[in-house]
Design a protein around this motif. Structure first.
Motif, short mmCIF file in Angstrom:
data_model
loop_
_atom_site.label_atom_id
_atom_site.label_comp_id
_atom_site.label_asym_id
_atom_site.label_seq_id
_atom_site.Cartn_x
_atom_site.Cartn_y
_atom_site.Cartn_z
N VAL A 3 0.93 -0.97 -0.05
CA VAL A 3 0.10 0.12 0.07
C VAL A 3 0.81 1.38 0.00
O VAL A 3 2.05 1.19 0.48
CB VAL A 3 -0.84 0.08 1.06
CG1 VAL A 3 -1.88 -1.23 1.19
CG2 VAL A 3 -0.01 0.09 2.51
N ASP A 4 0.20 2.27 -0.31
CA ASP A 4 1.00 3.63 -0.37
C ASP A 4 1.05 4.11 1.12
O ASP A 4 0.14 4.15 1.90
CB ASP A 4 0.22 4.72 -1.22
CG ASP A 4 0.64 5.90 -1.22
OD1 ASP A 4 1.81 6.13 -0.36
OD2 ASP A 4 0.20 6.91 -1.98
N PRO A 5 2.25 4.16 1.58
CA PRO A 5 2.74 4.58 3.16
C PRO A 5 2.16 5.86 3.34
O PRO A 5 1.92 6.03 4.60
CB PRO A 5 4.06 4.44 3.06
CG PRO A 5 4.56 4.50 1.89
CD PRO A 5 3.59 4.08 0.85
N SER A 6 1.87 6.59 2.45
CA SER A 6 1.10 8.24 2.66
C SER A 6 -0.32 8.27 2.48
O SER A 6 -0.76 9.33 2.73
CB SER A 6 1.70 8.94 1.81
OG SER A 6 1.64 8.85 0.43
N ALA A 7 -1.01 6.86 2.23
CA ALA A 7 -2.28 7.09 1.93
C ALA A 7 -3.06 6.42 3.20
O ALA A 7 -2.52 5.31 3.78
CB ALA A 7 -2.58 6.25 0.50
N PRO A 8 -4.29 6.72 3.30
CA PRO A 8 -4.84 6.29 4.40
C PRO A 8 -5.21 4.46 4.15
O PRO A 8 -5.34 4.12 3.02
CB PRO A 8 -6.60 6.71 4.25
CG PRO A 8 -6.30 7.87 3.69
CD PRO A 8 -5.00 7.47 2.43
N ALA A 9 -5.12 3.73 5.03
CA ALA A 9 -4.93 2.18 5.20
C ALA A 9 -5.72 1.53 6.17
O ALA A 9 -6.27 0.14 6.03
CB ALA A 9 -3.56 1.60 4.88
N LEU A 10 -6.28 2.05 7.17
CA LEU A 10 -6.84 1.49 8.36
C LEU A 10 -8.37 2.04 8.55
O LEU A 10 -8.69 3.24 8.38
CB LEU A 10 -6.07 1.89 9.60
CG LEU A 10 -4.63 1.17 10.06
CD1 LEU A 10 -4.07 1.62 11.17
CD2 LEU A 10 -4.47 -0.35 9.63
N ASN A 11 -9.23 0.99 9.07
CA ASN A 11 -10.41 1.35 9.23
C ASN A 11 -10.73 2.21 10.40
O ASN A 11 -9.89 2.41 11.32
CB ASN A 11 -11.29 0.13 9.45
CG ASN A 11 -12.85 0.36 9.53
OD1 ASN A 11 -13.17 1.11 10.30
ND2 ASN A 11 -13.39 -0.29 8.64
N VAL A 12 -11.55 3.41 10.34
CA VAL A 12 -11.71 4.11 11.48
C VAL A 12 -12.15 3.35 12.72
O VAL A 12 -12.01 3.86 13.99
CB VAL A 12 -12.74 5.29 11.23
CG1 VAL A 12 -12.42 6.20 10.22
CG2 VAL A 12 -14.15 4.55 10.88
N SER A 13 -12.64 2.14 12.70
CA SER A 13 -12.86 1.44 14.00
C SER A 13 -11.98 0.37 14.40
O SER A 13 -11.85 -0.38 15.23
CB SER A 13 -14.09 0.53 13.61
OG SER A 13 -15.31 1.33 13.49
N GLU A 14 -10.74 0.79 13.77
CA GLU A 14 -9.53 -0.12 14.14
C GLU A 14 -9.09 0.05 15.70
O GLU A 14 -8.72 1.19 16.23
CB GLU A 14 -8.22 0.12 13.22
CG GLU A 14 -7.06 -0.43 13.44
CD GLU A 14 -6.92 -1.87 13.40
OE1 GLU A 14 -6.40 -2.29 14.55
OE2 GLU A 14 -7.46 -2.37 12.42
N LEU A 15 -9.15 -1.19 16.30
CA LEU A 15 -8.56 -0.91 17.63
C LEU A 15 -7.18 -0.61 18.06
O LEU A 15 -7.00 -0.12 19.20
CB LEU A 15 -9.10 -2.38 18.18
CG LEU A 15 -10.49 -2.61 18.09
CD1 LEU A 15 -10.72 -4.01 18.79
CD2 LEU A 15 -11.29 -1.49 19.25
N SER A 16 -6.39 -0.72 17.17
CA SER A 16 -4.95 -0.26 17.56
C SER A 16 -4.89 1.07 17.47
O SER A 16 -4.19 1.57 18.55
CB SER A 16 -4.20 -0.61 16.09
OG SER A 16 -4.51 0.05 15.06
#
Length: 294
Positions: free
Chosen positions: A28-41
């Motif tokens: 994935v592009d490291p500068s682009a969004p990749a995680l869901n907003v509900s991500e527990l991390s």
């Protein structure tokens, strides 16, 4: 320091005996969004990680880091990582680090809230320049971690031996150290024993004996400290894991904070105590830590 490479992983079962996990990786592009907003991390820091130093395209201490990732997963009730899958992900990330020093981060999260599976990813980036810390040394202050040395046995849910994503306390400790005019901190227990630094292990020299606090569940067992003890043993030095009273810091002959990316940073002062830096010994430590190690 921004990531130059990012890889999302579809975590495989630990018993998956495939020899090629390429289809489970998505670059994935490291500068682009990749995680869901509900991500527990990101919502709760509910996950684990490892930081692996890379030197001229060689990932250091891969086996030790994967072993500790598995240990952290067990403590946090996360699925056991598939070692071969993560090893292949590290190899792919390593190829994107370039010459010099880099850092690879492994992250395993509990995933999206109410989701079916964990989230996992790997990043690779250039490491910061740690020359000053390795040569001029650092000043540290001791900070009470707020619990006594028996707390880990009484309260294993504190996850003190796991490398979790919940680093807000660690970062707050470093900010407090800087407010006090220091570079870093050494945590001590409320009943007077040395523990660890917020992002590093502590090694102390008393005469010809090198000592680090006994892990015993209260601290993270450092991969760099373990490797450096191997080097010291092979060089004929005595090494030991022991309980170290906070008061004993006033009697040390030399001290270091050691970690996978900063490597060995000599301590030139602890609170109001001034320490001499053994430049030659420190240089030998860092020469060893910068050599290829599996």
């Amino acid at each position: 320091m921004s990531s130059r490479f990012a890889l999302m992983i579809d975590p495989a079962e630990s018993v998956d005996d495939r020899t090629d996990f390429a289809e489970t990786f998505t670059v994935v592009d490291p500068s682009a969004p990749a995680l869901n907003v509900s991500e527990l991390s990101t919502q709760r820091g509910d996950g684990i990680f490892e930081s692996i130093g890379v030197v001229d395209g060689h990932a250091q201490e891969t086996r030790a880091h994967l072993d500790r990732l598995a240990h952290s997963a067990d403590l946090c009730d996360l699925p056991a990582p598939n070692t071969e899958q993560w090893r292949q992900a590290i190899a792919l990330a390593t190829a994107h680090t370039g010459p010099g020093e880099g850092v690879i981060k492994l992250i395993l999260s509990r995933g999206v809230e109410h989701g079916p599976a964990p989230t996992a990813w790997v990043t690779a980036a250039q490491a910061p320049d740690n020359t000053a810390a390795r040569t001029r040394g650092i000043r540290v202050v001791t900070l009470d971690r707020g619990y006594d040395s028996g707390a880990p046995a009484r309260a294993p849910w504190l996850l003190l031996g796991a490398k979790t994503l919940s680093y807000a306390v660690n970062m707050a400790a470093i900010r407090e150290a800087k407010r006090r005019g220091a570079d870093d901190a050494i945590f001590v227990s409320s009943d007077g024993f040395v523990l660890e630094a917020p992002t590093a292990s502590v090694i102390l020299r008393f005469g010809d004996r090198f000592v680090t606090p006994e892990p015993a569940g209260a601290i993270l067992h450092g991969t760099t400290q373990i490797s450096l003890f191997d080097y010291l043993r092979a060089s004929g030095h005595e090494v030991a894991y022991d309980e170290i009273a906070t008061a004993d810091l006033a009697t040390v002959d030399a001290a270091w904070l050691v970690s996978s990316v900063r490597l060995a940073a000599p301590i030139r002062g602890i609170d109001s105590i001034e320490l001499a830096i053994d430049a030659g010994l420190t240089a030998s430590f860092n020469d060893y830590l910068l050599s290829p190690r599996d």
